[in-house]
Write a protein that holds these residues in place. Structure first.
Motif, PDB file in Angstrom:
ATOM      1  N   GLU A 167       0.588  -1.178  -0.072  1.00 37.95           N
ATOM      2  CA  GLU A 167      -0.138  -0.495  -0.012  1.00 37.95           C
ATOM      3  C   GLU A 167       0.691   0.951  -0.530  1.00 37.95           C
ATOM      4  O   GLU A 167       0.932   1.859  -0.837  1.00 37.95           O
ATOM      5  CB  GLU A 167      -0.762  -0.189   1.564  1.00 37.95           C
ATOM      6  N   SER A 168       1.242   1.569   1.299  1.00 35.51           N
ATOM      7  CA  SER A 168       2.734   2.607   0.780  1.00 35.51           C
ATOM      8  C   SER A 168       3.885   2.723  -0.941  1.00 35.51           C
ATOM      9  O   SER A 168       4.046   3.920  -1.032  1.00 35.51           O
ATOM     10  CB  SER A 168       3.989   2.370   1.756  1.00 35.51           C
ATOM     11  N   TYR A 169       3.824   2.071  -0.935  1.00 35.03           N
ATOM     12  CA  TYR A 169       4.707   2.138  -2.122  1.00 35.03           C
ATOM     13  C   TYR A 169       3.508   2.361  -3.720  1.00 35.03           C
ATOM     14  O   TYR A 169       3.861   3.358  -4.058  1.00 35.03           O
ATOM     15  CB  TYR A 169       5.459   0.659  -2.498  1.00 35.03           C
ATOM     16  N   LEU A 170       2.411   1.309  -3.409  1.00 34.30           N
ATOM     17  CA  LEU A 170       1.136   2.117  -4.260  1.00 34.30           C
ATOM     18  C   LEU A 170       0.654   3.407  -4.505  1.00 34.30           C
ATOM     19  O   LEU A 170       1.167   4.482  -5.210  1.00 34.30           O
ATOM     20  CB  LEU A 170      -0.101   1.086  -4.645  1.00 34.30           C
ATOM     21  N   ARG A 171       1.600   4.009  -3.129  1.00 32.75           N
ATOM     22  CA  ARG A 171       0.396   5.017  -3.492  1.00 32.75           C
ATOM     23  C   ARG A 171       1.327   6.307  -3.806  1.00 32.75           C
ATOM     24  O   ARG A 171       0.823   7.078  -4.422  1.00 32.75           O
ATOM     25  CB  ARG A 171       0.754   5.461  -1.191  1.00 32.75           C
ATOM     26  N   LYS A 172       2.858   5.847  -2.368  1.00 36.55           N
ATOM     27  CA  LYS A 172       3.687   6.558  -3.353  1.00 36.55           C
ATOM     28  C   LYS A 172       4.005   6.627  -5.196  1.00 36.55           C
ATOM     29  O   LYS A 172       4.231   7.419  -5.853  1.00 36.55           O
ATOM     30  CB  LYS A 172       5.559   5.992  -3.005  1.00 36.55           C
ATOM     31  N   ILE A 173       3.743   5.495  -5.836  1.00 35.35           N
ATOM     32  CA  ILE A 173       4.176   5.753  -7.157  1.00 35.35           C
ATOM     33  C   ILE A 173       2.641   5.943  -7.474  1.00 35.35           C
ATOM     34  O   ILE A 173       2.853   6.452  -8.693  1.00 35.35           O
ATOM     35  CB  ILE A 173       4.358   4.499  -7.606  1.00 35.35           C
ATOM     36  N   ALA A 174       2.141   6.426  -7.480  1.00 32.59           N
ATOM     37  CA  ALA A 174       0.598   6.635  -7.517  1.00 32.59           C
ATOM     38  C   ALA A 174       0.684   7.918  -8.709  1.00 32.59           C
ATOM     39  O   ALA A 174       0.042   8.374  -8.982  1.00 32.59           O
ATOM     40  CB  ALA A 174      -0.877   5.938  -7.171  1.00 32.59           C
ATOM     41  N   ARG A 175       1.214   8.935  -6.733  1.00 41.74           N
ATOM     42  CA  ARG A 175       1.096  10.045  -6.907  1.00 41.74           C
ATOM     43  C   ARG A 175       1.743  10.417  -8.305  1.00 41.74           C
ATOM     44  O   ARG A 175       2.135  11.344  -9.068  1.00 41.74           O
ATOM     45  CB  ARG A 175       1.482  11.156  -5.911  1.00 41.74           C
ATOM     46  N   ARG A 176       3.235   9.729  -8.360  1.00 39.54           N
ATOM     47  CA  ARG A 176       4.551  10.571  -8.887  1.00 39.54           C
ATOM     48  C   ARG A 176       3.541  10.006 -10.854  1.00 39.54           C
ATOM     49  O   ARG A 176       3.976  10.611 -11.454  1.00 39.54           O
ATOM     50  CB  ARG A 176       6.057   9.095  -9.195  1.00 39.54           C
ATOM     51  N   TYR A 177       2.617   8.812 -11.115  1.00 31.48           N
ATOM     52  CA  TYR A 177       2.209   8.350 -12.213  1.00 31.48           C
ATOM     53  C   TYR A 177       1.497   9.301 -13.211  1.00 31.48           C
ATOM     54  O   TYR A 177       1.755   9.488 -13.648  1.00 31.48           O
ATOM     55  CB  TYR A 177       2.295   6.714 -11.933  1.00 31.48           C
ATOM     56  N   ARG A 178       0.895  10.423 -11.641  1.00 31.93           N
ATOM     57  CA  ARG A 178      -0.276  11.025 -12.217  1.00 31.93           C
ATOM     58  C   ARG A 178       0.694  12.199 -13.020  1.00 31.93           C
ATOM     59  O   ARG A 178       0.031  12.913 -13.561  1.00 31.93           O
ATOM     60  CB  ARG A 178      -1.569  11.396 -11.459  1.00 31.93           C
ATOM     61  N   LYS A 179       1.258  12.228 -12.176  1.00 32.11           N
ATOM     62  CA  LYS A 179       2.021  13.678 -12.079  1.00 32.11           C
ATOM     63  C   LYS A 179       2.757  13.582 -13.369  1.00 32.11           C
ATOM     64  O   LYS A 179       2.349  14.426 -14.475  1.00 32.11           O
ATOM     65  CB  LYS A 179       3.513  14.302 -11.991  1.00 32.11           C
ATOM     66  N   HIS A 180       2.814  12.606 -13.486  1.00 32.81           N
ATOM     67  CA  HIS A 180       4.062  12.150 -15.319  1.00 32.81           C
ATOM     68  C   HIS A 180       2.664  11.969 -16.589  1.00 32.81           C
ATOM     69  O   HIS A 180       3.942  12.478 -17.214  1.00 32.81           O
ATOM     70  CB  HIS A 180       4.407  10.656 -14.849  1.00 32.81           C
ATOM     71  N   ALA A 181       1.757  11.764 -15.959  1.00 35.06           N
ATOM     72  CA  ALA A 181       1.160  11.269 -16.931  1.00 35.06           C
ATOM     73  C   ALA A 181       0.569  12.370 -17.982  1.00 35.06           C
ATOM     74  O   ALA A 181      -0.223  13.542 -18.370  1.00 35.06           O
ATOM     75  CB  ALA A 181      -0.481  11.131 -16.837  1.00 35.06           C
ATOM     76  N   ARG A 182       0.348  13.618 -16.655  1.00 35.44           N
ATOM     77  CA  ARG A 182      -0.534  15.209 -16.935  1.00 35.44           C
ATOM     78  C   ARG A 182       0.915  16.107 -17.495  1.00 35.44           C
ATOM     79  O   ARG A 182       0.057  16.798 -18.538  1.00 35.44           O
ATOM     80  CB  ARG A 182      -0.604  15.761 -15.333  1.00 35.44           C
ATOM     81  N   ILE A 183       2.132  15.489 -17.823  1.00 38.24           N
ATOM     82  CA  ILE A 183       2.983  16.451 -17.887  1.00 38.24           C
ATOM     83  C   ILE A 183       2.734  15.208 -19.524  1.00 38.24           C
ATOM     84  O   ILE A 183       3.240  16.636 -20.616  1.00 38.24           O
ATOM     85  CB  ILE A 183       4.344  15.460 -17.425  1.00 38.24           C
ATOM     86  N   ASN A 184       2.745  14.582 -19.870  1.00 38.35           N
ATOM     87  CA  ASN A 184       2.900  14.082 -21.317  1.00 38.35           C
ATOM     88  C   ASN A 184       1.741  14.346 -21.549  1.00 38.35           C
ATOM     89  O   ASN A 184       1.715  15.043 -22.966  1.00 38.35           O
ATOM     90  CB  ASN A 184       2.916  12.192 -21.320  1.00 38.35           C
TER      91      ASN A 184
END
Length: 996
Positions: A167-184
């Motif tokens: 859970e902790s790993y997914l929460r951290k990666i989810a924030r980074r993935y959303r930021k990456h998708a928004r920039i792309n």
């Protein structure tokens, strides 16, 4: 393979031994006896139970318990405990462990044992915190049975990993993935279709592909899912729905035909779907044809490069293998072996260190038996340091530190006990033992041990023991002397010291003091020797002096340890500077306190008689002792005080003060006796000239020559007796003296001699002597000038001879006064120097100095003035007597014949009698002075009478009669030879005719 045997529930625990085979017991006492004999050891006074796995009872401390506690333990834990199911299971487990141990032993017998056969390694054995305490740890044999074996617990399950672990790993990666998708999404947003086609030429193909992809909408989405799997029942039913219907309605002919048609239809659909996909693939391949051709053209080049790369990699690997085999592995093997050797050496060193530490306790016992306390204490300190720094965590030594601490405390008690025993033995050994230091090696070892432990109170202990010894020695000597004396009653010896000494004679008492002071000096010498050893040990311990140097005494008196043994390492100091100063101060206080206490004990002997006779208002020493005995006592006390001062370096005042008090009482009695004696002699004195015995003349000669007032030693010579002389010769003068004057000289000599023998009474003796001389002077004045002798001695009248003898006695006193003054000046200067030295010592020791009253010989000057005045009064008395006679005779004289007239005849007779009275008594100069004064008085009275008679110097008959009378007068004086001839010429009388 044997099976585990469980004891039935109805049998007792004590009916069978768990760890001994084929042993059953019918009675509880047999089982208890078996445990004591085979499963118990006695270590010291404690019992240790070994009834358990590997010989360790889990319910009894390994330190052991008493016999009664052991019986209670066996009864509670091994006899009365019921055999429950849990206990039976434990017995079964124990039986299995025993079986495994037996199998392991059989296997060991079948194959040789190696280091890899050990069940546990040495670090695990030594650092195992769960192993029980064993007193006999180092007596066991190394092997697999050295310590208990325990099963290593194995986890019985593998933990399940679920989504919650990520859970902790997914929460951290989810924030980074959303930021990456928004920039792309922002970066890929086009402006217009024309601009995209201009910048991206291939976009047309992509558009067509998208159009083609729009045609795939006819393909069911289930075939386009990435998780498409026909093995899943739902997916299979979705693709082949007729199979589900057939399974539901049965398998008749109609259904079979429908299933056949449905399968064919599905096959056609799937073929259509396949064609559509192939068309899309063909379009995609056509679109990417250039890329395919380019890849095909570069494939050969890539193959060649790949082959070359593979060859290079193969060559590189061969070279690396060669280097690894020829260079790296051998070097690493060398390093590994060197590291292994170092590890083995470290283990061996550690084992040797452990073996050395294991021998600490026997070594300490050996050192204590030597005795070498310092080495034992150093060994304990070193072992403690090794345990803390190098052997920390070693389980087998976990109790050694506390044991060494207990040993150190035991050594402290041993040092205190041994020192007290040594002090008692040293101070109470026989006095005829000439050895200054008793067991010097042992003493030095004890002292260094005390200094090593910083126990500096041993000096106070030795001081208290010295006090006790001094008190006991003095008491023993008093008892022995009183018992040996013939002048005392033996029953008195059981009472106090003063009562014991009451019946002693002076000689016995002086012998007691001499013996006491001599014994105490021997005892103080022993204390001084021990003090010197202590001081040297303290200096060596503080590094103040080399170990082979002695500050006092010869090298033979110094123990061996101070020369060679203890303190041989100058760099190691046991005492700090402040501690060394404390020890030095304590040692100095030791000697001064012991000497002061010895003086106090002797002073109590001196004052003992006065305490007994206080109710009688008398002084034993003053009433019974003579001057010589008091002087002997003074010499004994001075000798003891000087010897003590040499020993401790400081003078003690207790004994001198006590003696000064006694001496003052003696001096008072001495002075009072002589005053009384002098008064009685003067009252009986008839003032006649006495003969001078030879002993008085010798005394006066010694005073005049050497200034000593002590009586000269008698020289028998030829045995003849010297006759008394008529005059006493002092220097160049001759004195006609009375008997009282001779006795006065003897008394003055006694005062001077007593002052010399008793230095503490110099000032008092000087004052008393001055008082005695004043008494002599005043009594002479009263008896002679005051005519007191007429009543006391029965004289009819006081003659000129009496006056002359009194004057001459006083003149003799004046002649002796300078020698007396010099004598007392010297004694007072010596006493003042001693007082200055004592004050300097007291100032050095930070003690308030005693300031005595300054006393000189000024009182003797006052005596001299009084005596001179008295001598003048006597001369004036003589002159007044003669003057009155001359005045009376001239008052009756008339200028007429016959010549010489009767008045002048009487005057001539008085002058002749005066000459007979004083010529042999007074010196010639004084006689001339008297007659010159008488002659002047005669001329003065004669001038007055001539003027009264109106006789003038005119050459007439009266003038001739006067001239004849004067000629007769002058002839009388010439006959007496009392004046020079020129003073008796005819011209000497011309002044009688001169007017006043």
């Amino acid at each position: 393979m044997p099976k585990t045997i469980l004891v039935p529930e109805n049998k007792h625990v004590w009916s069978k031994c768990t760890y001994c085979k084929n042993l059953e017991f019918k009675a509880q006492q047999d089982f208890t006896r078996h445990l004591r004999e085979h499963h118990c050891t006695k270590e010291g006074g404690s019992f240790v139970c070994h009834y358990g796995l590997n010989g360790v009872c889990p319910s009894l401390p390994v330190e052991g318990v008493s016999d009664q506690d052991y019986e209670e333990h066996v009864l509670r834990h091994h006899v009365q405990q019921p055999r429950s199911a849990r206990h039976q299971a434990m017995l079964g487990r124990h039986s299995k462990l025993l079986l495994l141990q037996q199998q392991q032993q059989n296997a060991e017998h079948s194959q040789p044992w190696t280091v890899y056969s050990a069940s546990q390694n040495l670090p695990a054995v030594l650092n195992d915190p769960s192993r029980g305490k064993q007193r006999d740890f180092f007596t066991k044999t190394w092997g697999d049975g050295f310590v208990e074996k325990s099963d290593i617990p194995v986890p019985h399950y593998i933990p399940d990993i679920g989504p919650q672990h990520f859970e902790s790993y997914l929460r951290k990666i989810a924030r980074r993935y959303r930021k990456h998708a928004r920039i792309n999404s922002i970066a890929s947003k086009p402006n217009s279709h024309a601009e995209l086609l201009q910048h991206f030429p291939n976009l047309r193909a992509k558009s067509s592909i998208e159009k083609i992809q729009l045609d795939v909408s006819g393909i069911p989405k289930i075939f386009l899912q990435p998780n498409f799997d026909l093995t899943v029942e739902e997916t299979f039913n979705s693709v082949f729905p007729f199979t589900k219907e057939q399974a539901t309605f049965g398998s008749d002919g109609e259904n079979t035909k429908n299933s056949y048609n449905s399968g064919k239809l599905i096959q056609e659909k799937l073929s259509h779907y396949l064609d559509t996909v192939e068309v899309q693939i063909a379009h995609q391949v056509a679109h990417k044809s250039e890329a395919f051709f380019h890849a095909m053209t570069s494939h050969d080049a890539l193959s060649e490069q790949m082959s070359q790369t593979i060859n290079d990699v193969r060559a590189l690997r061969e070279k690396i293998q060669h280097i690894d085999k020829s260079v790296v592995k051998d070097s690493l093997q060398i390093l590994r072996l060197e590291r292994l050797r170092c590890n083995h050496a470290s283990v061996v060193s550690k084992l040797q260190l452990m073996a050395t530490v294991h021998q600490t306790q026997p070594t300490i016992q050996l050192l204590l038996s030597t005795p070498d306390y310092v080495a034992a204490l150093e060994l304990i300190a070193t072992t403690q340091e090794i345990l803390v720094k190098e052997l920390a965590g070693i389980h087998s030594f976990r109790h050694l530190g506390s044991q060494l601490l207990e040993m150190e405390r035991l050594i402290d008690k041993m040092l205190s006990t041994e020192f007290e025993r040594y002090a008692t033995a040293d101070l109470n050994r026989p006095l005829n033992d000439k050895q200054q230091i008793l067991e010097g090696d042992k003493l030095v070892s004890i002292i260094f041990g005390m200094l090593r432990q910083k126990h500096l109170n041993f000096i106070d202990t030795y001081k208290e023991e010295a006090f006790t010894t001094i008190k006991a020695v003095v008491k023993q000597i008093v008892i022995e002397e009183v018992a040996a004396s013939d002048s005392t009653d033996n029953e008195v010896a059981l009472t106090g010291v003063g009562d014991q000494l009451q019946g002693l004679a002076i000689s016995d008492w002086l012998h007691l003091l001499r013996r006491t002071t001599g014994t105490l000096l021997q005892l103080l010498t022993r204390v001084k020797a021990v003090h010197d050893v202590m001081q040297q040990a303290a200096d060596v311990s503080a590094g103040k002096m080399p170990a082979a140097i002695s500050s006092t005494g010869s090298a033979e008196d110094i123990p061996t340890e101070i020369h060679v043994g203890v303190g041989s390492d100058p760099g190691e100091s046991l005492l700090a500077a402040d501690e060394h100063q404390r020890v030095s101060n304590k040692l100095h206080d030791l000697m001064t306190s012991v000497c002061d206490y010895a003086h106090e004990r002797v002073a109590q002997l001196v004052q003992a008689q006065d305490r007994v006779l206080e109710r009688q208002s008398s002084c034993w020493l003053a009433d019974k002792a003579t001057a010589s005995e008091v002087c002997e006592l003074s010499r004994v006390i001075d000798k003891f005080a000087v010897a003590c001062e040499k020993i401790c370096g400081r003078s003690s005042t207790a004994l001198r003060s006590a003696f000064k008090i006694q001496a003052s009482k003696f001096i008072q009695r001495f002075h009072q006796d002589r005053k009384t004696k002098l008064s009685l002699i003067l009252d009986n004195e008839r003032w006649k000239q006495a003969d001078v015995p030879a002993e008085f003349q010798d005394l006066v000669d010694q005073i005049a020559t050497y200034g000593h007032f002590s009586p000269p030693k008698k020289d028998d010579g030829d045995g003849s007796v010297r006759k008394p002389e008529a005059f006493l010769i002092y220097g160049e003068q001759k004195f006609a003296v009375v008997g009282t004057a001779l006795l006065l000289i003897k008394m003055v000599a006694e005062y001077c001699e007593c002052a010399e023998e008793l230095p503490v009474t110099v000032a008092l003796m000087c004052r008393n002597l001055a008082e005695l001389l004043k008494l002599f002077n005043s009594r002479c004045c009263q008896l002679v000038l005051g005519a007191g002798a007429l009543h006391s001695a029965g004289l009819k009248t006081i003659t000129s001879t009496n006056l002359a003898l009194a004057s001459r006695a006083l003149q003799l006193l004046l002649a002796l006064l300078p020698a007396v003054r010099v004598h007392f000046d010297d004694l007072l200067q010596q006493q003042q120097q001693q007082q200055q030295q004592q004050q300097q010592q007291q100032l050095t020791q930070h003690v308030m100095p005693f300031r005595g009253a300054a006393t000189g010989v000024g009182v003797l000057d006052t005596v001299e003035k009084d005596v001179l005045s008295h001598v003048q009064e006597i001369e004036e008395k003589v002159l007044s007597i003669v003057g009155n006679l001359i005045t009376a005779q001239l008052g009756q004289w008339e200028v007429r014949p016959p010549v010489p007239s009767q008045p002048f005849r009487n005057i001539s007779r008085h002058l002749t009698k005066l000459h007979e009275a004083v010529a042999t008594v007074l010196p010639e100069a004084q006689v001339q002075y008297i007659y010159r004064t008488v002659n002047s008085l005669f001329k003065s009275r004669l001038r007055e009478q001539l003027m009264k008679l109106n006789v003038v110097n005119n050459g007439g008959p009266q003038h001739g009669i006067v001239t004849s009378e004067l000629t007769f007068y002058l002839e009388t004086l010439k006959t007496l030879k009392v004046l020079p001839v020129e003073e008796l010429s005819d011209g000497a009388m011309k002044s009688i005719w001169d007017p006043q």
